[in-house]
Write a protein that holds these residues in place. Structure first.
Motif, PDB file in Angstrom:
ATOM      1  N   ASP A 190      35.495  30.486 -23.530  1.00 24.16           N
ATOM      2  CA  ASP A 190      34.344  31.100 -23.179  1.00 24.16           C
ATOM      3  C   ASP A 190      34.719  31.813 -21.700  1.00 24.16           C
ATOM      4  O   ASP A 190      34.428  32.888 -21.622  1.00 24.16           O
ATOM      5  N   ARG A 191      34.988  30.887 -20.963  1.00 25.07           N
ATOM      6  CA  ARG A 191      35.451  31.395 -19.539  1.00 25.07           C
ATOM      7  C   ARG A 191      36.422  32.324 -19.498  1.00 25.07           C
ATOM      8  O   ARG A 191      36.586  33.405 -18.647  1.00 25.07           O
ATOM      9  N   LEU A 192      37.516  32.200 -20.335  1.00 25.28           N
ATOM     10  CA  LEU A 192      38.662  32.878 -20.385  1.00 25.28           C
ATOM     11  C   LEU A 192      38.454  34.564 -20.832  1.00 25.28           C
ATOM     12  O   LEU A 192      38.715  35.602 -20.188  1.00 25.28           O
ATOM     13  N   ASN A 193      37.543  34.445 -21.966  1.00 28.89           N
ATOM     14  CA  ASN A 193      36.992  35.675 -22.357  1.00 28.89           C
ATOM     15  C   ASN A 193      36.223  36.514 -21.209  1.00 28.89           C
ATOM     16  O   ASN A 193      36.086  37.793 -21.236  1.00 28.89           O
ATOM     17  N   GLU A 194      35.412  35.429 -20.664  1.00 25.87           N
ATOM     18  CA  GLU A 194      34.741  36.240 -19.419  1.00 25.87           C
ATOM     19  C   GLU A 194      35.361  36.822 -18.477  1.00 25.87           C
ATOM     20  O   GLU A 194      35.184  37.939 -18.145  1.00 25.87           O
ATOM     21  N   SER A 195      36.623  36.413 -18.266  1.00 26.23           N
ATOM     22  CA  SER A 195      37.474  36.859 -17.409  1.00 26.23           C
ATOM     23  C   SER A 195      37.899  38.131 -17.885  1.00 26.23           C
ATOM     24  O   SER A 195      38.276  39.199 -17.070  1.00 26.23           O
ATOM     25  N   ILE A 196      38.399  38.265 -18.961  1.00 23.62           N
ATOM     26  CA  ILE A 196      38.941  39.443 -19.591  1.00 23.62           C
ATOM     27  C   ILE A 196      37.899  40.692 -19.602  1.00 23.62           C
ATOM     28  O   ILE A 196      38.046  41.701 -19.192  1.00 23.62           O
ATOM     29  N   GLN A 197      36.783  40.188 -20.186  1.00 23.68           N
ATOM     30  CA  GLN A 197      35.744  41.150 -20.288  1.00 23.68           C
ATOM     31  C   GLN A 197      35.375  41.693 -18.901  1.00 23.68           C
ATOM     32  O   GLN A 197      35.250  43.019 -18.791  1.00 23.68           O
ATOM     33  N   GLU A 198      35.153  41.036 -17.870  1.00 23.69           N
ATOM     34  CA  GLU A 198      34.939  41.417 -16.512  1.00 23.69           C
ATOM     35  C   GLU A 198      35.996  42.318 -15.935  1.00 23.69           C
ATOM     36  O   GLU A 198      35.790  43.315 -15.495  1.00 23.69           O
ATOM     37  N   ASN A 199      37.161  41.825 -16.237  1.00 19.01           N
ATOM     38  CA  ASN A 199      38.223  42.656 -15.695  1.00 19.01           C
ATOM     39  C   ASN A 199      38.558  44.019 -16.390  1.00 19.01           C
ATOM     40  O   ASN A 199      38.705  44.985 -15.523  1.00 19.01           O
ATOM     41  N   VAL A 200      38.273  44.052 -17.877  1.00 19.34           N
ATOM     42  CA  VAL A 200      38.521  45.197 -18.083  1.00 19.34           C
ATOM     43  C   VAL A 200      37.328  46.206 -17.924  1.00 19.34           C
ATOM     44  O   VAL A 200      37.488  47.303 -17.521  1.00 19.34           O
ATOM     45  N   GLN A 201      36.347  45.782 -17.867  1.00 21.59           N
ATOM     46  CA  GLN A 201      34.802  46.783 -17.486  1.00 21.59           C
ATOM     47  C   GLN A 201      35.261  47.183 -16.027  1.00 21.59           C
ATOM     48  O   GLN A 201      34.610  48.158 -15.786  1.00 21.59           O
ATOM     49  N   ALA A 202      35.640  46.280 -14.975  1.00 21.52           N
ATOM     50  CA  ALA A 202      35.940  46.713 -13.785  1.00 21.52           C
ATOM     51  C   ALA A 202      37.206  47.228 -13.228  1.00 21.52           C
ATOM     52  O   ALA A 202      37.620  46.873 -12.135  1.00 21.52           O
ATOM     53  N   MET A 203      38.014  47.655 -14.445  1.00 22.89           N
ATOM     54  CA  MET A 203      39.457  48.059 -14.038  1.00 22.89           C
ATOM     55  C   MET A 203      39.508  49.065 -12.800  1.00 22.89           C
ATOM     56  O   MET A 203      40.365  49.038 -12.145  1.00 22.89           O
ATOM     57  N   ARG A 204      38.395  50.010 -12.870  1.00 18.10           N
ATOM     58  CA  ARG A 204      38.690  50.969 -11.643  1.00 18.10           C
ATOM     59  C   ARG A 204      38.552  50.303 -10.397  1.00 18.10           C
ATOM     60  O   ARG A 204      39.224  50.623  -9.465  1.00 18.10           O
ATOM     61  N   VAL A 205      37.642  49.396 -10.317  1.00 19.89           N
ATOM     62  CA  VAL A 205      37.394  48.497  -9.048  1.00 19.89           C
ATOM     63  C   VAL A 205      38.754  47.856  -8.720  1.00 19.89           C
ATOM     64  O   VAL A 205      39.296  47.999  -7.736  1.00 19.89           O
ATOM     65  N   VAL A 206      39.334  47.196  -9.630  1.00 22.39           N
ATOM     66  CA  VAL A 206      40.462  46.300  -9.626  1.00 22.39           C
ATOM     67  C   VAL A 206      41.574  47.213  -9.123  1.00 22.39           C
ATOM     68  O   VAL A 206      42.290  46.992  -8.244  1.00 22.39           O
ATOM     69  N   LYS A 207      41.803  48.349  -9.738  1.00 22.89           N
ATOM     70  CA  LYS A 207      42.716  49.222  -9.246  1.00 22.89           C
ATOM     71  C   LYS A 207      42.523  50.014  -7.934  1.00 22.89           C
ATOM     72  O   LYS A 207      43.376  50.117  -6.927  1.00 22.89           O
ATOM     73  N   SER A 208      41.391  50.238  -7.445  1.00 23.28           N
ATOM     74  CA  SER A 208      40.991  50.827  -6.172  1.00 23.28           C
ATOM     75  C   SER A 208      41.286  49.954  -5.173  1.00 23.28           C
ATOM     76  O   SER A 208      41.749  50.368  -4.152  1.00 23.28           O
ATOM     77  N   PHE A 209      41.138  48.551  -5.211  1.00 23.55           N
ATOM     78  CA  PHE A 209      41.158  47.638  -4.291  1.00 23.55           C
ATOM     79  C   PHE A 209      42.603  46.825  -4.263  1.00 23.55           C
ATOM     80  O   PHE A 209      42.946  46.016  -3.829  1.00 23.55           O
ATOM     81  N   VAL A 210      43.501  47.387  -5.373  1.00 25.21           N
ATOM     82  CA  VAL A 210      44.811  46.855  -5.482  1.00 25.21           C
ATOM     83  C   VAL A 210      44.876  45.494  -5.722  1.00 25.21           C
ATOM     84  O   VAL A 210      45.402  44.708  -5.210  1.00 25.21           O
ATOM     85  N   ARG A 211      43.969  44.882  -6.743  1.00 25.40           N
ATOM     86  CA  ARG A 211      43.754  43.601  -7.081  1.00 25.40           C
ATOM     87  C   ARG A 211      44.391  43.029  -8.227  1.00 25.40           C
ATOM     88  O   ARG A 211      44.089  42.018  -8.828  1.00 25.40           O
TER      89      ARG A 211
END
Length: 581
Positions: A190-211
Motif C-alpha cells: 500500500d505504501r509503495l503504491n502510495e509513493s508511485i501515485q503521489e509521484n506521478v500526480q506531482a510529476m510537474r512539481v518533482v521536475k520543477s524542483f529537480v527532485r
C-alpha cells in the motif's frame, strides 16, 4: 471473510458446483487406469491372446480419453467461474467505494484501495481457482488412490501413512511462519503504491524542483523493503519443495524395495509384478496429490490476508446514508447552522469546528475568509453532507440535512471543491456530469456564466475538444471555469465555490460573480476565497479563525470592526495582486 467473499460468486454458482463434480469423475477414471494396467500385465504373464490385449488397450484408451475430456471441461468451467468471481469482486468493491462517505475514504488510503482492487483480487481469484479444482482433486485422488492401493497391495499401502504426518507437520510450520510476513508485506505494498501515485500526480512539481533522484531513492527504499519481506516469505515457502521431494521419493523407494522383496520371497503369491506396477502408479498419484495439496494450502495462505483486506472494504458501511423515509425535495436555498461542532474522527484531539451558529437566507451571497487551517472547507462540506456534524444540526431549506435523500440533497447543493477534477473525455461529456440530459444550448449558457465559452470556442474542436485524464491539457484557470460551469448545470438551490477561482485573473473573477448576481438571484451562493476582491461585494462575509466564526458583516462593516479582515484587506491592497491566467 468467507461468507462475505462468497456473496460475489452469484451467477457463477452453477459452474462453481459443476467443476468439483467433473473433477470427481476425472479422478475416478484416472484411478481405474492403473488397475486395468495391472490386470493387463497379469493376462500377459498368463499368456493371453492378442484380442485380450486389444480389449484392455481399448479400455485404457477410453478411460484416458474420458479423463482428458473431463479434465478439459473442469478446466474450462473453473476458469470461467474464477474470472467471473474476480470480476464480481472488483465490481462489488468499486460499488461499495462509491457509496463511502469522506470519513470512510479517510479510513482507507487511495493507494490501499487500488491494491485491494488489483493485487488482492488477483490473489483471491487464484486461490478460488485452486479451491474448486485442485483442492477437490487432490483429496479425492488421495482417497481413491489409497483405497485402490490397499485393494491391490494390501498392508503395503500403509507406507503412505508415514509420509502424510511428516508432510502435514512440515507444511503447517512453513505456513505458520510465512503468514505474518504476507500480512506485513501487503501493508508495505500500500505504501509503495502510495509513493508511485503521489509521484506521478506531482510529476510537474518533482521536475520543477529537480527532485527526480531523491524520489528514485525514496521509491528504491520502499521497493527493497517489499522485496526483503517477499524474499523471506518465499524462502520459507521454498522449503515445501524439498520436503515434498523427500516424501515422494522416500515413499516410492520404500514401495519398490518392500514390494520387490515380497515378490521374490513369496514367489509372486502375495504380490506379483502387475500389482507392484499398479502400486507404484498409485504411490505416485498419492504423493503427487500431497504435493499439489501443499501448493494449494500455500496459495490459500498467501491469499488469506488478501481476502481479509477485500472483506474489510465489502463489509465497511458508509457513515452517511439516507434515512428510511427521506425528504426528496429541497424547497429553497436557506441554510442554518445551529450549535454545530465537528471533528473528523472520534479519536481527534480537538474539534475542527466549534459552536457554529449561522443563518443564511435563500438567494443570499456569502463570502468566507480565513487563514489556512481555519476550517473554511470543513464548514461548507457539512452543507452537502459530505461529513456529518458531531454536535448540533445543519439545515437546508429548513430541514435537517440528515433527513434528506442523499441524492436529492447533493443535486440541490452544487459544490466546486478546492481540488478541481476533470475526467478523460470531451468537454461536453465533462459538463454533462452536471446534467446528463443538458442540451447544447444549456451547455453554452452555463459556460458563458462561468466565463468558459470564450476559451472553449478558441479550441479547434470547440466543445468536442478532448480533455486528457485529470485535465492536464487545459490551464488551471480553464479547469476551474469548466468545473464551475459543470456545477451550474445542476441548477442548484445552493452553489458553493471552495476557493474555486484562485487560478483565474481578478477581471474574470469579477465577471463570474457578476453573472451569478444577475442570472442566479434565487440561488444561495457561498464563496470561499483567499482574496478580499472575490468576496467584497457579498451580502455578508464570514471571518473564520481556529474553527470558529470570529466576525460577520459586509465589506464596510468588517473593514471598520474586524482586525483580521483589516489586516487581510490592507496587506493585499498594499502588495497588489498579480493577475493569474
Amino acid at each position: 471473510m468467507f461468507k462475505q467473499l462468497t456473496k460475489s460468486i452469484r451467477e457463477y454458482t452453477g459452474l462453481t458446483v459443476i467443476t468439483p463434480i467433473l473433477v470427481a469423475f476425472e479422478v475416478v477414471f484416472e484411478c481405474v487406469i492403473p488397475f486395468v494396467i495391472a490386470k493387463l500385465i497379469e493376462q500377459i504373464e498368463a499368456g493371453c491372446e492378442i484380442n485380450v490385449i486389444l480389449r484392455y488397450g481399448g479400455a485404457l484408451i477410453l478411460l484416458a480419453g474420458l479423463a482428458l475430456l473431463l479434465g478439459w471441461a473442469a478446466g474450462t468451467t473453473c476458469a470461467t467461474a474464477s474470472t467471473g468471481f474476480a470480476r464480481n469482486l472488483r465490481q462489488d468493491m468499486f460499488y461499495a467505494i462509491q457509496n463511502f462517505s469522506f470519513a470512510n475514504i479517510d479510513k482507507f488510503s487511495t493507494s490501499s484501495l487500488v491494491t485491494r482492487l488489483t493485487t488482492d483480487v488477483t490473489n483471491v481469484q487464484q486461490a478460488f481457482m485452486m479451491i474448486i479444482r485442485a483442492a477437490i482433486r487432490c483429496p479425492l485422488m488421495l482417497v481413491f488412490s489409497f483405497f485402490m492401493a490397499f485393494y491391490m497391495g494390501g498392508s503395503m499401502a500403509f507406507i503412505f501413512l508415514v509420509t502424510i504426518p511428516v508432510l502435514s507437520i512440515g507444511l503447517a510450520l512453513i505456513i505458520w511462519r510465512a503468514m505474518p510476513l504476507f500480512r506485513r508485506v501487503f501493508r508495505k505494498y500500500d505504501r509503495l503504491n502510495e509513493s508511485i501515485q503521489e509521484n506521478v500526480q506531482a510529476m510537474r512539481v518533482v521536475k520543477s524542483f529537480v527532485r527526480e533522484e531523491e524520489e528514485k531513492k525514496k521509491f528504491r527504499v520502499a521497493a527493497e523493503d517489499v522485496c526483503a519481506d517477499f524474499t523471506r516469505a518465499e524462502k520459507l515457502l521454498a522449503l515445501n519443495s524439498p520436503l515434498m521431494q523427500l516424501c515422494i521419493y522416500g515413499g516410492i523407494l520404500l514401495i519398490f524395495s518392500i514390494g520387490s522383496y515380497t515378490i521374490v520371497s513369496t514367489g509372486g503369491q502375495a504380490l506379483n509384478v502387475g500389482k507392484l506396477s499398479s502400486l507404484m502408479a498409485y504411490s505416485f498419484q498419492i504423493l503427487m496429490s500431497l504435493m499439489m495439496l501443499s501448493m494449494v494450502l500455500v496459495m490459500i495462505a498467501m491469499s488469506f490476508e488478501s481476502g481479509n483486506r477485500i472483506a474489510e472494504v465489502l463489509s465497511e458501511r458508509s457513515t452517511i446514508i439516507s434515512p428510511a423515509q427521506p425528504v426528496t425535495q429541497v424547497k429553497d436555498g436557506s441554510i442554518d447552522f445551529d450549535g454545530v461542532s465537528f471533528r473528523y474522527s472520534q479519536h481527534a484531539d480537538r474539534m475542527a469546528l466549534a459552536n457554529i451558529d449561522l443563518h443564511i437566507r435563500s438567494g443570499e451571497t456569502i463570502g468566507i475568509l480565513g487563514g489556512t487551517g481555519s476550517s473554511k472547507s470543513s464548514l461548507i462540506q457539512l452543507i452537502s453532507r459530505l461529513y456529518d456534524v458531531t454536535e448540533g444540526t445543519v439545515k437546508v431549506g429548513g430541514i435537517d440535512v440528515r433527513d434528506y435523500d442523499l441524492e436529492a440533497l447533493r443535486n440541490a447543493v452544487a459544490v466546486v471543491l478546492q481540488k478541481n477534477v476533470l475526467f478523460s473525455g470531451t468537454i461536453k461529456e465533462n459538463l454533462r456530469w452536471g446534467d446528463l440530459n443538458a442540451s447544447d444550448e444549456e451547455l453554452v449558457t452555463a459556460c458563458k456564466l462561468a466565463q468558459a465559452d470564450g476559451f472553449i470556442c478558441q479550441f479547434p474542436d470547440g466543445y468536442d475538444t478532448y480533455i486528457e485524464q485529470g485535465g492536464t491539457n487545459v490551464s488551471g484557470g480553464q479547469k476551474q471555469r469548466l468545473c464551475i460551469a459543470r456545477a451550474l448545470l445542476k441548477k442548484p438551490r445552493v452553489l458553493i465555490l471552495d476557493d474555486s477561482t484562485s487560478a483565474v485573473d481578478t477581471k474574470t473573477d469579477a465577471l463570474i460573480r457578476k453573472a451569478f448576481r444577475e442570472f442566479l438571484p434565487e440561488t444561495t451562493k457561498i464563496i470561499v476565497a483567499q482574496r478580499v476582491a472575490s468576496v467584497e461585494d457579498a451580502d455578508r462575509i464570514l471571518i473564520m479563525d481556529g474553527g470558529t466564526i470570529v466576525a460577520i458583516g459586509n465589506h464596510q462593516e468588517l473593514l471598520a470592526s474586524s482586525p483580521i479582515y483589516q489586516e487581510i484587506y490592507h496587506s493585499q491592497n498594499k502588495a497588489g495582486e498579480p493577475d493569474e491566467t
